[in-house]
Design a protein around this motif. Structure first.
Motif, mmCIF file in Angstrom:
data_model
loop_
_atom_site.group_PDB
_atom_site.id
_atom_site.type_symbol
_atom_site.label_atom_id
_atom_site.label_comp_id
_atom_site.label_asym_id
_atom_site.label_seq_id
_atom_site.Cartn_x
_atom_site.Cartn_y
_atom_site.Cartn_z
ATOM 1 N N ARG A 48 -2.953 74.128 -30.094
ATOM 2 C CA ARG A 48 -1.548 73.917 -29.609
ATOM 3 C C ARG A 48 -1.905 73.461 -28.122
ATOM 4 O O ARG A 48 -2.708 74.017 -27.357
ATOM 5 C CB ARG A 48 -0.691 74.862 -29.640
ATOM 6 N N LEU A 49 -0.969 72.677 -27.771
ATOM 7 C CA LEU A 49 -0.962 72.196 -26.208
ATOM 8 C C LEU A 49 -0.761 73.440 -25.136
ATOM 9 O O LEU A 49 -1.558 73.455 -24.473
ATOM 10 C CB LEU A 49 0.106 71.120 -26.084
ATOM 11 N N THR A 50 -0.118 74.430 -25.539
ATOM 12 C CA THR A 50 0.338 75.462 -24.691
ATOM 13 C C THR A 50 -0.805 76.386 -24.725
ATOM 14 O O THR A 50 -0.889 77.432 -23.910
ATOM 15 C CB THR A 50 1.369 76.256 -25.094
ATOM 16 N N PHE A 55 -3.057 72.802 -19.247
ATOM 17 C CA PHE A 55 -2.002 72.808 -19.448
ATOM 18 C C PHE A 55 -1.147 74.095 -18.759
ATOM 19 O O PHE A 55 -0.127 74.091 -18.330
ATOM 20 C CB PHE A 55 -1.455 72.563 -21.059
ATOM 21 N N VAL A 56 -1.839 75.235 -19.112
ATOM 22 C CA VAL A 56 -1.548 76.577 -18.598
ATOM 23 C C VAL A 56 -1.511 76.599 -17.168
ATOM 24 O O VAL A 56 -0.596 77.010 -16.326
ATOM 25 C CB VAL A 56 -2.089 77.545 -19.200
ATOM 26 N N ILE A 57 -2.552 75.852 -16.608
ATOM 27 C CA ILE A 57 -2.590 75.838 -15.006
ATOM 28 C C ILE A 57 -1.821 74.907 -14.592
ATOM 29 O O ILE A 57 -1.030 75.213 -13.505
ATOM 30 C CB ILE A 57 -4.246 75.358 -14.962
ATOM 31 N N ALA A 58 -1.677 73.785 -15.282
ATOM 32 C CA ALA A 58 -0.662 72.891 -14.508
ATOM 33 C C ALA A 58 0.769 73.336 -14.749
ATOM 34 O O ALA A 58 1.667 73.069 -13.924
ATOM 35 C CB ALA A 58 -0.685 71.482 -15.327
ATOM 36 N N GLY A 59 1.071 73.936 -15.886
ATOM 37 C CA GLY A 59 2.631 74.411 -16.227
ATOM 38 C C GLY A 59 2.753 75.552 -14.925
ATOM 39 O O GLY A 59 3.904 75.706 -14.523
ATOM 40 N N GLY A 60 1.762 76.478 -14.854
ATOM 41 C CA GLY A 60 2.004 77.403 -13.813
ATOM 42 C C GLY A 60 2.294 76.930 -12.257
ATOM 43 O O GLY A 60 3.089 77.463 -11.566
ATOM 44 N N ALA A 61 1.829 75.761 -12.203
ATOM 45 C CA ALA A 61 1.766 75.090 -11.080
ATOM 46 C C ALA A 61 3.020 74.394 -10.674
ATOM 47 O O ALA A 61 3.226 73.772 -9.389
ATOM 48 C CB ALA A 61 0.334 74.294 -10.418
ATOM 49 N N ILE A 63 6.497 74.696 -10.965
ATOM 50 C CA ILE A 63 7.515 74.918 -10.150
ATOM 51 C C ILE A 63 7.093 75.258 -8.666
ATOM 52 O O ILE A 63 7.818 74.972 -7.761
ATOM 53 C CB ILE A 63 8.214 76.350 -10.874
ATOM 54 N N PRO A 64 6.114 76.035 -8.460
ATOM 55 C CA PRO A 64 5.830 76.041 -6.717
ATOM 56 C C PRO A 64 5.534 74.447 -6.370
ATOM 57 O O PRO A 64 5.933 74.296 -5.163
ATOM 58 C CB PRO A 64 4.308 76.606 -6.893
ATOM 59 N N VAL A 65 5.019 73.621 -6.829
ATOM 60 C CA VAL A 65 4.861 72.243 -6.279
ATOM 61 C C VAL A 65 6.324 71.749 -5.843
ATOM 62 O O VAL A 65 6.616 71.267 -5.282
ATOM 63 C CB VAL A 65 4.216 71.304 -7.317
ATOM 64 N N LEU A 66 7.216 72.077 -7.154
ATOM 65 C CA LEU A 66 8.623 71.412 -6.846
ATOM 66 C C LEU A 66 9.306 71.922 -5.796
ATOM 67 O O LEU A 66 10.031 71.462 -5.218
ATOM 68 C CB LEU A 66 9.467 71.560 -8.370
ATOM 69 N N ILE A 67 9.235 73.171 -5.572
ATOM 70 C CA ILE A 67 9.828 74.338 -4.570
ATOM 71 C C ILE A 67 9.308 73.504 -3.372
ATOM 72 O O ILE A 67 9.829 73.500 -2.399
ATOM 73 C CB ILE A 67 9.387 75.458 -4.703
ATOM 74 N N LEU A 68 7.760 73.426 -2.945
ATOM 75 C CA LEU A 68 7.143 72.787 -1.987
ATOM 76 C C LEU A 68 7.963 71.469 -1.704
ATOM 77 O O LEU A 68 8.154 71.222 -0.366
ATOM 78 C CB LEU A 68 5.679 72.876 -2.120
ATOM 79 N N ALA A 69 7.916 70.699 -2.531
ATOM 80 C CA ALA A 69 8.448 69.162 -2.394
ATOM 81 C C ALA A 69 10.002 69.266 -1.930
ATOM 82 O O ALA A 69 10.271 68.789 -0.912
ATOM 83 C CB ALA A 69 8.399 68.593 -3.511
ATOM 84 N N ALA A 70 10.684 70.158 -2.720
ATOM 85 C CA ALA A 70 12.157 70.366 -2.166
ATOM 86 C C ALA A 70 12.234 70.900 -0.802
ATOM 87 O O ALA A 70 13.051 70.394 0.156
ATOM 88 C CB ALA A 70 12.735 71.292 -3.219
ATOM 89 N N TRP A 71 11.422 71.851 -0.417
ATOM 90 C CA TRP A 71 11.424 72.527 0.849
ATOM 91 C C TRP A 71 11.194 71.237 2.076
ATOM 92 O O TRP A 71 11.642 71.230 2.836
ATOM 93 C CB TRP A 71 10.318 73.607 0.821
ATOM 94 N N GLN A 72 10.160 70.409 1.623
ATOM 95 C CA GLN A 72 9.538 69.272 2.624
ATOM 96 C C GLN A 72 10.984 68.545 2.865
ATOM 97 O O GLN A 72 11.247 68.071 3.998
ATOM 98 C CB GLN A 72 8.369 68.786 2.119
ATOM 99 N N ILE A 73 11.356 67.967 1.736
ATOM 100 C CA ILE A 73 12.599 67.294 1.688
ATOM 101 C C ILE A 73 13.724 67.665 2.709
ATOM 102 O O ILE A 73 14.215 67.057 3.462
ATOM 103 C CB ILE A 73 13.028 66.730 0.365
ATOM 104 N N VAL A 74 14.095 68.661 2.478
ATOM 105 C CA VAL A 74 15.119 69.454 2.965
ATOM 106 C C VAL A 74 14.888 69.541 4.452
ATOM 107 O O VAL A 74 15.998 69.487 5.296
ATOM 108 C CB VAL A 74 15.655 70.945 2.266
ATOM 109 N N SER A 75 13.832 70.136 4.866
ATOM 110 C CA SER A 75 13.498 70.504 6.275
ATOM 111 C C SER A 75 13.374 69.271 6.956
ATOM 112 O O SER A 75 13.648 69.417 8.440
ATOM 113 C CB SER A 75 12.090 71.413 6.247
ATOM 114 N N THR A 76 12.806 68.043 6.360
ATOM 115 C CA THR A 76 12.640 66.833 7.178
ATOM 116 C C THR A 76 13.649 65.943 7.350
ATOM 117 O O THR A 76 13.715 65.052 8.204
ATOM 118 C CB THR A 76 11.391 66.264 6.632
#
Length: 300
Positions: A48-50, A55-61, A63-76
């Motif tokens: 299975r894909l899961t 896929f496990v590594i990419a899936g775990g990373a 949300i942190p990547v999305l949070i970091l991107a949103a943090w960068q956008i909001v702060s800049t």
């Protein structure tokens, strides 16, 4: 004809019965991460894909990547003032500054050392006392009520007493962390041992097992998943109690970095300390997770 069995053969029979009971209990199998039997086998060679590592590594990373991107956008973009939410680059520069002054690595090492020592002491005592309470009716009667009352005491309530007794040295911090690590392990181990299947215990005794051999062959394999869960909770509690100890009585460590940065208005360092605590907590939890896999293969 009659057949005589040796003690080692009897131990193997009981151990195999323990293993089969785990295989037959869907809730236990699910707790240790084993897939439930669905009655239909997937084609050999297909995964299975899961189940794929990438896929496990990419899936775990994700949300942190999305949070970091949103943090960068909001702060800049100025949606939130930099005085309230520094950009990721500012937090990185704060980390580089502390590292160049030799403080970042020192604070991380000191806090990690305190957590590991406190976790080792508290977790070890929790295993011992939990085993006594879970295996002995007399121990349950004598210890459970008092420990239940002590468990309800908030962590901050211990700090003034520990400071008066042990000053602001390492002893007070390690003891406070040990208190935090003790109760999750004690509670889960005692409860798990009380609820071991009585049929397994009776089978072990019927084959001549008692005392330490009965515990190691029957009772320990039955509670290994629960014990590891208690250790993981204890480790999380150890990090929580570390911050409580270092916020009030410390001159070094990540908790001290939080307090000192708050007093000086350095929000970049506050966020840095929070991120470091999250990373260290996850790293140590992953190490316990590796031990969990080994322990389940070895005993359960």
């Amino acid at each position: 004809m009659t057949y005589q069995t040796t003690p080692d053969q009897r131990v193997q029979v009981v151990a195999s019965s323990v293993g089969s009971s785990f295989a037959e209990a869907p809730d236990v199998a699910e707790a240790v991460g084993a897939p439930r039997s669905t009655g239909s086998a997937r084609p050999v060679g297909r995964r299975r894909l899961t189940d794929r590592r990438w896929f496990v590594i990419a899936g775990g990373a994700l949300i942190p990547v999305l949070i970091l991107a949103a943090w960068q956008i909001v702060s800049t973009t100025g949606l939130v003032p930099l005085s309230q939410l520094p950009s990721p680059a500012m937090v990185w520069l704060a980390a580089v500054d502390l590292a160049q002054r030799g403080l970042l690595g020192l604070y991380i090492a000191i806090s990690t050392q305190r957590v590991l020592i406190g976790f080792g002491v508290g977790g070890g005592l929790g295993l011992l006392v939990g085993a006594v309470v879970g295996l002995s009716r007399l121990g349950d009667i004598l210890l459970a009520p008092t420990l239940g009352a002590i468990r309800a005491v908030p962590s901050l309530a211990w700090i003034p007493l520990l400071i008066l007794w042990f000053k602001i040295g390492e002893e007070s911090k390690v003891i406070l962390i040990s208190i935090g690590a003790f109760f999750p392990v004690y509670t889960i181990v005692a409860a798990s041992l009380r609820h071991v299947d009585r049929h397994l215990i009776e089978a072990g005794r019927a084959f001549g097992l008692s005392g330490v051999r009965l515990f190691a062959t029957v009772q320990l394999p039955a509670v290994v998943p629960s014990v590891i869960s208690g250790l993981r909770l204890a480790l999380a509690q150890a990090w929580l109690f570390l911050v409580a100890a270092e916020l009030i009585a410390s001159s070094m460590g990540l908790g001290f970095l939080l307090l000192d940065s708050g007093q000086n208005g350095r929000i970049d360092r506050i966020i840095l300390a929070i991120i470091l605590l999250a990373i260290l907590g996850k790293l140590t939890d992953s190490i316990v997770g590796l031990f969990e896999r080994w322990a389940i293969r070895r005993w359960a």
